[in-house]
Motif scaffolding. Structure first.
Motif, PDB file in Angstrom:
ATOM      1  N   HIS A   1       0.849  -1.185   0.000  1.00  0.00           N
ATOM      2  CA  HIS A   1       0.000   0.000   0.000  1.00  0.00           C
ATOM      3  C   HIS A   1       0.897   1.251   0.000  1.00  0.00           C
ATOM      4  O   HIS A   1       1.925   1.265   0.678  1.00  0.00           O
ATOM      5  CB  HIS A   1      -0.908   0.048   1.228  1.00  0.00           C
ATOM      6  CG  HIS A   1      -1.303  -1.302   1.746  1.00  0.00           C
ATOM      7  ND1 HIS A   1      -2.216  -2.113   1.108  1.00  0.00           N
ATOM      8  CD2 HIS A   1      -0.874  -2.000   2.838  1.00  0.00           C
ATOM      9  CE1 HIS A   1      -2.345  -3.241   1.789  1.00  0.00           C
ATOM     10  NE2 HIS A   1      -1.536  -3.190   2.844  1.00  0.00           N
TER      11      HIS A   1
ATOM     12  N   ASP B   1      -2.191  -0.783  -3.571  1.00  0.00           N
ATOM     13  CA  ASP B   1      -3.328   0.034  -3.152  1.00  0.00           C
ATOM     14  C   ASP B   1      -2.789   1.462  -2.975  1.00  0.00           C
ATOM     15  O   ASP B   1      -1.771   1.655  -2.297  1.00  0.00           O
ATOM     16  CB  ASP B   1      -3.893  -0.449  -1.818  1.00  0.00           C
ATOM     17  CG  ASP B   1      -4.324  -1.911  -1.876  1.00  0.00           C
ATOM     18  OD1 ASP B   1      -4.945  -2.302  -2.887  1.00  0.00           O
ATOM     19  OD2 ASP B   1      -4.031  -2.649  -0.920  1.00  0.00           O
TER      20      ASP B   1
ATOM     21  N   PHE C   1      -3.425   5.530  -1.822  1.00  0.00           N
ATOM     22  CA  PHE C   1      -4.235   6.438  -1.026  1.00  0.00           C
ATOM     23  C   PHE C   1      -3.614   7.830  -1.055  1.00  0.00           C
ATOM     24  O   PHE C   1      -2.402   7.989  -1.189  1.00  0.00           O
ATOM     25  CB  PHE C   1      -4.330   5.946   0.424  1.00  0.00           C
ATOM     26  CG  PHE C   1      -4.913   4.569   0.541  1.00  0.00           C
ATOM     27  CD1 PHE C   1      -6.285   4.385   0.619  1.00  0.00           C
ATOM     28  CD2 PHE C   1      -4.095   3.443   0.539  1.00  0.00           C
ATOM     29  CE1 PHE C   1      -6.829   3.102   0.702  1.00  0.00           C
ATOM     30  CE2 PHE C   1      -4.624   2.164   0.610  1.00  0.00           C
ATOM     31  CZ  PHE C   1      -5.999   1.999   0.697  1.00  0.00           C
TER      32      PHE C   1
ATOM     33  N   ASP D   1      -7.408   4.565  -4.555  1.00  0.00           N
ATOM     34  CA  ASP D   1      -8.454   3.726  -3.985  1.00  0.00           C
ATOM     35  C   ASP D   1      -9.334   4.544  -3.045  1.00  0.00           C
ATOM     36  O   ASP D   1     -10.543   4.333  -2.973  1.00  0.00           O
ATOM     37  CB  ASP D   1      -7.831   2.546  -3.227  1.00  0.00           C
ATOM     38  CG  ASP D   1      -7.163   1.567  -4.178  1.00  0.00           C
ATOM     39  OD1 ASP D   1      -7.838   0.631  -4.610  1.00  0.00           O
ATOM     40  OD2 ASP D   1      -5.977   1.761  -4.501  1.00  0.00           O
ATOM     41  N   LYS D   2      -8.701   5.498  -2.337  1.00  0.00           N
ATOM     42  CA  LYS D   2      -9.466   6.400  -1.485  1.00  0.00           C
ATOM     43  C   LYS D   2      -8.636   7.651  -1.219  1.00  0.00           C
ATOM     44  O   LYS D   2      -7.411   7.578  -1.105  1.00  0.00           O
ATOM     45  CB  LYS D   2      -9.846   5.725  -0.159  1.00  0.00           C
ATOM     46  CG  LYS D   2     -10.919   6.481   0.612  1.00  0.00           C
ATOM     47  CD  LYS D   2     -11.554   5.614   1.689  1.00  0.00           C
ATOM     48  CE  LYS D   2     -12.678   6.373   2.375  1.00  0.00           C
ATOM     49  NZ  LYS D   2     -13.300   5.565   3.460  1.00  0.00           N
TER      50      LYS D   2
ATOM     51  N   GLU E   1      -9.397   2.199   8.444  1.00  0.00           N
ATOM     52  CA  GLU E   1     -10.533   2.095   7.522  1.00  0.00           C
ATOM     53  C   GLU E   1     -10.274   1.135   6.368  1.00  0.00           C
ATOM     54  O   GLU E   1     -11.213   0.604   5.767  1.00  0.00           O
ATOM     55  CB  GLU E   1     -10.897   3.476   6.969  1.00  0.00           C
ATOM     56  CG  GLU E   1     -11.570   4.385   7.987  1.00  0.00           C
ATOM     57  CD  GLU E   1     -12.121   5.652   7.366  1.00  0.00           C
ATOM     58  OE1 GLU E   1     -12.006   5.821   6.127  1.00  0.00           O
ATOM     59  OE2 GLU E   1     -12.677   6.478   8.114  1.00  0.00           O
ATOM     60  N   ASN E   2      -8.994   0.916   6.068  1.00  0.00           N
ATOM     61  CA  ASN E   2      -8.658   0.081   4.913  1.00  0.00           C
ATOM     62  C   ASN E   2      -7.938  -1.211   5.284  1.00  0.00           C
ATOM     63  O   ASN E   2      -7.533  -1.962   4.398  1.00  0.00           O
ATOM     64  CB  ASN E   2      -7.806   0.899   3.940  1.00  0.00           C
ATOM     65  CG  ASN E   2      -8.546   2.128   3.447  1.00  0.00           C
ATOM     66  OD1 ASN E   2      -9.428   2.047   2.605  1.00  0.00           O
ATOM     67  ND2 ASN E   2      -8.198   3.295   4.000  1.00  0.00           N
TER      68      ASN E   2
END
Length: 207
Positions: A6, A105, A107, A138-139, A162-163
Motif C-alpha cells: 500500500h 493500493d 491512497f 483507492d481512497k 478504515e482500509n
C-alpha cells in the motif's frame, strides 16, 4: 519496495506542484504584511489550522482574512490569493499513479481545505480532463473532511484502520519532514521527498 502493498501519497509538492511564496506575495499585494509569519508548511496559525481541519467554513475564513486586509477587498480576491500557490500536475506523475495502481493500493492523505480542494480539482479537469483526484486512488483523505491533519497520528491511523492496512506493508511519501517522522513513529515506512528530487525518482529502477 520489498513487502510494500500500500502507498499513501501527500499531494502538494509530491503530485501537485505548489509554491507557497506565490500566495504570500498575493496577500502582501492586497495589503497583508508578513503572510509567511502566519502560514508555512511547517507552522500554521490557528485560523489556517482551523480551516484545514474543518473547524471554520470557507466563508468564515474569507471574512477573517478580509478583516485584516484593506477595506474594499472582495471575497474573490481573497480566494484567488489563497489559491495562488496551486500550480500544475506534471503528466508523468499522473502516469506513475496509473502504473502503480496496477500493483499497489494507493491512497491520498493531504492537509488541505475546501477552497483548495475545489481549485486543484478544477486544475486537474482543465489540464487533463479528469474531474477529481479520486480517479487515481483507492481512497482520498483530506484533512478538512477528516477533522485532523498531519502530523497528528490520528490522520494516518484513520487511513490504516478504515482500509485494514498494516504499517509495515505501507509506504508514505511526503515533502514535509515532521509528517514523515510522525508516520515513521507509527511503523509506516516513509520517504521524505526533497527538492529537486521528485516522486518519479523514488520509483526509478535501480541500476
Amino acid at each position: 519496495m520489498q513487502g510494500i502493498r500500500h502507498i499513501i501519497f501527500d499531494l502538494g509538492g509530491v503530485i501537485l506542484n505548489i509554491d507557497i511564496s506565490l500566495t504570500a506575495r498575493a496577500f502582501e499585494s492586497l495589503g497583508l504584511d508578513n503572510f509567511g509569519k502566519h502560514y508555512s508548511q511547517a507552522h500554521v496559525s490557528t485560523l489556517f489550522n482551523d480551516l484545514e481541519t474543518g473547524r471554520v467554513s470557507e466563508q468564515e475564513f474569507v471574512d477573517k482574512m478580509k478583516s485584516v486586509l484593506p477595506e474594499g477587498t472582495t471575497d474573490q480576491q481573497v480566494i484567488d490569493a489563497w489559491n495562488a500557490l496551486l500550480l500544475d500536475y506534471p503528466v508523468a506523475r499522473l502516469q506513475l499513479l496509473q502504473q502503480l495502481r496496477n500493483h499497489y493500493d494507493l491512497f491520498l492523505l493531504s492537509n488541505t481545505n475546501a477552497i483548495h480542494m475545489k481549485a486543484f480539482n478544477k486544475i486537474l479537469e482543465r489540464e487533463r480532463g479528469i474531474p477529481s483526484l479520486a480517479a487515481f486512488f483507492d481512497k482520498t483523505y483530506y484533512s478538512h473532511l477528516m477533522g485532523c491533519r498531519k502530523p497528528e497520528p490520528e490522520a494516518w491511523q484513520m487511513v490504516l484502520d478504515e482500509n485494514g492496512l498494516k504499517p509495515e506493508h505501507t509506504l508514505f511519501i511526503d515533502d514535509t519532514l515532521p509528517n514523515v517522522e510522525a508516520a515513521r513513529a507509527l511503523g509506516i515506512q516513509s520517504v521524505h521527498l526533497q527538492s529537486p528530487g521528485t516522486v518519479l525518482d523514488i520509483f526509478k529502477p535501480k541500476k
